[in-house]
Design a protein around this motif. Structure first.
Motif: not given
Length: 227
Positions: A83-90, A112-113
């Motif tokens: 979910e963290q990676v998805t948040c960063i990309v989006q 995202c933190e």
């Protein structure tokens, strides 16, 4: 050329470990997961970054599968990294693709933190600058890695050893092994209920009876390190 790649590494590094260490409520990561991450920080960093890069074009499911093969974490906990990676990309594509590494990391921390910490169950209940990720008692601000001893019987620095600056005087250390533990409890229970002429260390308040008041004293000291 994928401009997002090097900056994504920095963002994941900060979110996965650094922000959490500087920030112990349980989310998708169990206490075992949090301890594993704390004890294997560099390895978890490396795996999360490698898998994040390998799965950059394949999404969250790929990253979770990649990390599951290499880390002794529960699937629910690993899902938080996905979910963290998805948040960063989006949320941080522009900052990470065209900005500096600092811009990318700042965007990731800002956006995202909180979501990652909520998903993983990472909190700082005692506001001592250490989360429950590595804080062995997140309900006491005097207990965290590297803390000075307070001579209250607590393992202040979380190293698993009671130092002279951490121990205290204990009434409940009945076997004199410098800790109040299960062995002391067995000794105490052997005399509990004595109602007259009760002589011995189990009569902690010296009233001649080993009863409820002594039990309360014992329980208040259970787990302490003693002089």
């Amino acid at each position: 050329m994928n401009y997002l790649t090097p900056h994504l590494m920095v963002a994941m590094l900060c979110l996965s470990i650094c922000a959490s260490l500087q920030a112990g409520a349980q989310g998708n990561c169990t206490s075992f997961d949090l301890d594993y991450i704390c004890q294997n920080t560099e390895y978890v960093q490396a795996v999360s970054l490698d898998c994040g890069l390998a799965c950059l074009n394949d999404g969250e499911e790929c990253l979770v599968a990649c990390m599951t093969e290499q880390l002794a974490l529960t699937n629910d906990c690993i899902g938080c990294f996905g979910e963290q990676v998805t948040c960063i990309v989006q949320s941080c594509f522009l900052a990470c693709a065209f900005g500096s590494e600092e811009d990318c990391a700042a965007c990731a921390l800002s956006n995202c933190e909180a979501g990652f910490n909520e998903c993983a169950g990472i909190v700082n209940a005692d506001t001592d600058d250490w989360t429950n990720l590595c804080d062995c008692n997140d309900n006491n601000p005097n207990i965290y890695p590297g803390a000075d001893g307070t001579n209250e019987g607590f393992d202040n620095n979380c190293n698993g050893i009671f130092s002279p600056t951490e121990t205290t005087d204990c009434l409940a250390d009945l076997n004199l092994d410098n800790t109040v533990g299960t062995a002391d409890l067995l000794i105490f229970l052997g005399t509990f209920g004595c109602v007259s002429n009760c002589i011995g260390e189990a009569d902690m308040n010296n009233d001649g009876v080993v009863g409820a008041s002594d039990l309360l004293i014992f329980l208040s000291e259970f787990g302490l390190g003693c002089n």
